[in-house]
Design a protein around this motif. Structure first.
Motif, PDB file in Angstrom:
ATOM      1  N   ASN A 144     -95.762  25.092  -2.506  1.00  0.00           N
ATOM      2  CA  ASN A 144     -96.515  24.097  -2.622  1.00  0.00           C
ATOM      3  C   ASN A 144     -96.280  22.729  -1.856  1.00  0.00           C
ATOM      4  O   ASN A 144     -94.770  22.788  -1.586  1.00  0.00           O
ATOM      5  CB  ASN A 144     -96.865  23.776  -3.888  1.00  0.00           C
ATOM      6  CG  ASN A 144     -95.717  23.116  -4.748  1.00  0.00           C
ATOM      7  OD1 ASN A 144     -95.679  21.857  -4.528  1.00  0.00           O
ATOM      8  ND2 ASN A 144     -94.885  23.872  -5.410  1.00  0.00           N
ATOM      9  N   ARG A 145     -96.999  21.981  -1.690  1.00  0.00           N
ATOM     10  CA  ARG A 145     -96.717  20.800  -0.885  1.00  0.00           C
ATOM     11  C   ARG A 145     -95.641  19.712  -1.303  1.00  0.00           C
ATOM     12  O   ARG A 145     -94.982  19.228  -0.747  1.00  0.00           O
ATOM     13  CB  ARG A 145     -97.887  20.130  -0.160  1.00  0.00           C
ATOM     14  CG  ARG A 145     -98.779  20.651   0.719  1.00  0.00           C
ATOM     15  CD  ARG A 145    -100.053  20.002   1.019  1.00  0.00           C
ATOM     16  NE  ARG A 145    -100.746  20.737   2.347  1.00  0.00           N
ATOM     17  CZ  ARG A 145    -100.570  20.366   3.392  1.00  0.00           C
ATOM     18  NH1 ARG A 145     -99.974  19.349   4.000  1.00  0.00           N
ATOM     19  NH2 ARG A 145    -101.018  21.332   4.401  1.00  0.00           N
ATOM     20  N   ASN A 146     -95.835  19.841  -2.871  1.00  0.00           N
ATOM     21  CA  ASN A 146     -94.936  19.050  -3.333  1.00  0.00           C
ATOM     22  C   ASN A 146     -93.476  19.251  -3.336  1.00  0.00           C
ATOM     23  O   ASN A 146     -92.512  18.377  -3.562  1.00  0.00           O
ATOM     24  CB  ASN A 146     -95.251  18.916  -4.934  1.00  0.00           C
ATOM     25  CG  ASN A 146     -96.230  18.045  -5.544  1.00  0.00           C
ATOM     26  OD1 ASN A 146     -96.558  17.352  -4.561  1.00  0.00           O
ATOM     27  ND2 ASN A 146     -96.829  18.171  -6.574  1.00  0.00           N
ATOM     28  N   CYS A 175     -93.239  32.837  -4.124  1.00  0.00           N
ATOM     29  CA  CYS A 175     -94.670  33.258  -3.958  1.00  0.00           C
ATOM     30  C   CYS A 175     -95.359  32.293  -2.841  1.00  0.00           C
ATOM     31  O   CYS A 175     -95.421  30.994  -2.874  1.00  0.00           O
ATOM     32  CB  CYS A 175     -95.416  32.945  -5.125  1.00  0.00           C
ATOM     33  SG  CYS A 175     -94.906  33.560  -6.681  1.00  0.00           S
ATOM     34  N   TYR A 176     -95.820  32.861  -2.026  1.00  0.00           N
ATOM     35  CA  TYR A 176     -96.742  32.319  -0.782  1.00  0.00           C
ATOM     36  C   TYR A 176     -98.034  31.698  -1.232  1.00  0.00           C
ATOM     37  O   TYR A 176     -98.494  32.125  -2.052  1.00  0.00           O
ATOM     38  CB  TYR A 176     -96.919  33.464   0.240  1.00  0.00           C
ATOM     39  CG  TYR A 176     -95.831  34.153   0.746  1.00  0.00           C
ATOM     40  CD1 TYR A 176     -94.405  33.699   0.550  1.00  0.00           C
ATOM     41  CD2 TYR A 176     -96.017  35.473   1.212  1.00  0.00           C
ATOM     42  CE1 TYR A 176     -93.389  34.682   0.862  1.00  0.00           C
ATOM     43  CE2 TYR A 176     -94.882  36.250   1.490  1.00  0.00           C
ATOM     44  CZ  TYR A 176     -93.374  36.107   1.538  1.00  0.00           C
ATOM     45  OH  TYR A 176     -92.687  36.658   1.886  1.00  0.00           O
ATOM     46  N   PRO A 177     -98.317  30.351  -0.648  1.00  0.00           N
ATOM     47  CA  PRO A 177     -99.340  29.805  -1.015  1.00  0.00           C
ATOM     48  C   PRO A 177    -100.553  30.461  -1.059  1.00  0.00           C
ATOM     49  O   PRO A 177    -101.021  31.081   0.046  1.00  0.00           O
ATOM     50  CB  PRO A 177     -99.179  28.597  -0.153  1.00  0.00           C
ATOM     51  CG  PRO A 177     -98.390  28.739   0.796  1.00  0.00           C
ATOM     52  CD  PRO A 177     -97.655  30.027   0.558  1.00  0.00           C
ATOM     53  N   VAL A 188    -101.863  23.762  -2.203  1.00  0.00           N
ATOM     54  CA  VAL A 188    -101.403  24.973  -1.520  1.00  0.00           C
ATOM     55  C   VAL A 188    -102.490  25.298  -0.485  1.00  0.00           C
ATOM     56  O   VAL A 188    -102.620  26.618   0.044  1.00  0.00           O
ATOM     57  CB  VAL A 188    -101.379  25.916  -2.770  1.00  0.00           C
ATOM     58  CG1 VAL A 188    -100.415  26.003  -3.730  1.00  0.00           C
ATOM     59  CG2 VAL A 188    -103.102  25.935  -3.408  1.00  0.00           C
ATOM     60  N   GLN A 189    -103.061  24.116   0.144  1.00  0.00           N
ATOM     61  CA  GLN A 189    -103.750  24.503   1.435  1.00  0.00           C
ATOM     62  C   GLN A 189    -103.046  24.266   2.590  1.00  0.00           C
ATOM     63  O   GLN A 189    -102.353  23.478   2.670  1.00  0.00           O
ATOM     64  CB  GLN A 189    -105.112  23.834   1.517  1.00  0.00           C
ATOM     65  CG  GLN A 189    -106.056  24.120   0.371  1.00  0.00           C
ATOM     66  CD  GLN A 189    -107.419  23.857   0.801  1.00  0.00           C
ATOM     67  OE1 GLN A 189    -107.934  23.377   1.760  1.00  0.00           O
ATOM     68  NE2 GLN A 189    -108.414  24.338  -0.103  1.00  0.00           N
TER      69      GLN A 189
END
Ligand code: SF4
Ligand code: SF4
Length: 426
Positions: free
Chosen positions: A185-187, A227-229, A253-254
């Motif tokens: 995820n972006r975070n 895990c892929y987004p 997750v975009q």
């Protein structure tokens, strides 16, 4: 070839392979209830919808049938499976006794919170004993950042990281070696990633992945997965209709196609430094194929086996689906799904769900070898880079004892995968 034979261990499986088929794999969503607050997931506790949990009896009947069909792997997912800990343990045991070799489940780790409580050790010991007795092959523990406060804020589980660190040695003493499970995820890159170039995305994620691997090794993990987004809403494929609410439209997750290629490239480049230090599930051949898919087109990836040999059982209706994301293709009761009724062709590349995409990519060349040897040879001649990665992955999987989470890593075998700059650049 020895590695491959040890994976396809029975004549029945080898015969299947020669017909262009592989053993079945099931992901059974036991419940969609959850007690966490992950913003990137549609099943978080604050989402208001009618929750469902399968009955033990129904799942046992599915397992009985699965055993007759030569199913090789069953994963119990959620929601949070450990909200039903006793049931999950007894289903894991039931599956193992039915002959399913790879039994897996995962947790957000809520039971590891409050690790300062006086009975913490005895509580975790009981959990470890139960899972060991059930013969679990892989236990995943979610961990989405190398920054404990960030992970705990996202999950809504304060103190969970310290609890995981205390729990791991107890699990190891009982012959369970859990895998850290990173939901990309972006975070994890720790700063807002909007409006920056793909190159900046690459560098931010490259250092985030390296930091993450160092962090989970220091915490005591001996295995790690990514895990892929899953941002189906952002997919080019409007035909997807998720039954599995793990997908989300949340910005975390975009990723655009170019950003995805950058993130996958960052992970691809980060892995080699750590392969000798921790068992990393993520196959680099699969990452390479996804990078090429997003940059060059779908022909560079093997199609997904979802709906052919891999199935998702939904908690709401107990029916089988090709995966958690093709909700318009309800295949009905898994127990009535004989191989001759499976007409879905393997053409799908609509999402990046690693549970199905990674094994599809790994098994693709093997299927070519068995059913289309000319294609296999052509690939060796014209796509050496890809075939080298694939062969290297197979050797690595073998050195990892196929991620057997009941035994410690063999660091001597893993040392053969010490960082090799030449390969890392390839
Ligand atoms: S990602 Fe897992 S732990 Fe988080 S809300 Fe979703 S089901 Fe629950
Ligand atoms: S690529 Fe696989 S998991 Fe994704 S939608 Fe297609 S069949 Fe499902």
């Amino acid at each position: 070839m020895k590695n491959i034979c040890s994976f396809f261990s029975s004549l029945r499986e080898i015969a299947l392979l020669l017909k262009g088929r592989i053993p079945y794999q099931l992901v059974i969503q036991y419940t969609d209830r959850c007690n966490a607050q992950c913003p990137q997931c549609g099943m978080r506790a604050s989402e208001n919808y009618r929750r469902s949990t399968l009955s033990m009896d129904k799942v046992k009947r599915i397992i009985d049938y699965a055993a007759t069909q030569g199913v090789k792997a069953i994963s119990f997912t959620g929601g949070e499976p450990f909200l039903y800990f006793d049931e999950i343990v007894s289903l894991l045991k039931y599956a193992k006794e039915a002959g399913i070799k790879y039994t897996r489940t995962g947790t957000n780790g809520f039971m590891f919170t409050e690790s300062d409580s006086v009975n913490y050790r005895s509580r975790i010991t009981k959990i470890a004993e139960s899972l060991a007795d059930a013969g679990i092959y892989t236990l995943w523990i979610s961990l989405d950042s190398a920054v404990p406060a960030l992970h705990e804020a996202m999950r809504g589980l304060p103190g969970v990281v310290a609890g995981i660190e205390k729990a791991l040695p107890i699990f190891h003493q009982h012959g369970i070696y859990p895998s850290a499970n990173l939901g990309i995820n972006r975070n994890i890159a720790e700063f807002p990633l909007d409006g920056i170039s793909s190159s900046d995305v690459y560098h931010a994620f490259r250092s985030a992945f390296e930091k993450y691997y160092r962090f989970v090794i220091d915490l005591g993990f001996t295995m790690v997965n990514a895990c892929y987004p899953m941002s189906v809403q952002n997919s080019n494929h409007t035909t997807l209709n998720p039954v599995y609410r793990a997908a989300s439209g949340n910005r975390l997750v975009q990723f655009s196609s170019l950003e995805k290629a950058a993130v996958f490239r960052a992970l691809f480049d980060a892995i080699p430094q750590f392969r000798s230090k921790i068992r990393i599930f993520t196959p680099r051949s699969s990452l390479s194929a996804l990078i090429r898919q997003y940059l060059l087109g779908e022909a560079y990836c093997y199609p997904c086996r979802g709906g052919r040999e891999f199935f998702f059982i939904d908690a709401r209706d107990g029916n089988a689906y090709p995966c958690g994301y093709r909700g318009h293709e309800n295949l009905g009761d898994f127990r009535e799904l004989t191989r001759d009724k499976i007409t879905i062709q393997e053409t799908c590349r609509k999402c990046d769900w690693e549970c199905f995409r990674d094994p599809s990519e790994l098994l693709g060349p093997l299927m070519d070898l068995c059913t289309r040897p000319a294609v296999f040879i052509k690939k060796i001649l014209h796509d050496r880079h890809c075939m080298k990665l694939w062969y290297h992955d197979l050797k690595y999987f073998s050195a990892c004892n196929f991620f057997n989470g009941t035994i410690p890593p063999d660091y001597q075998k893993l040392s053969r995968f010490s960082f090799n700059t030449k390969l890392a650049r390839s």
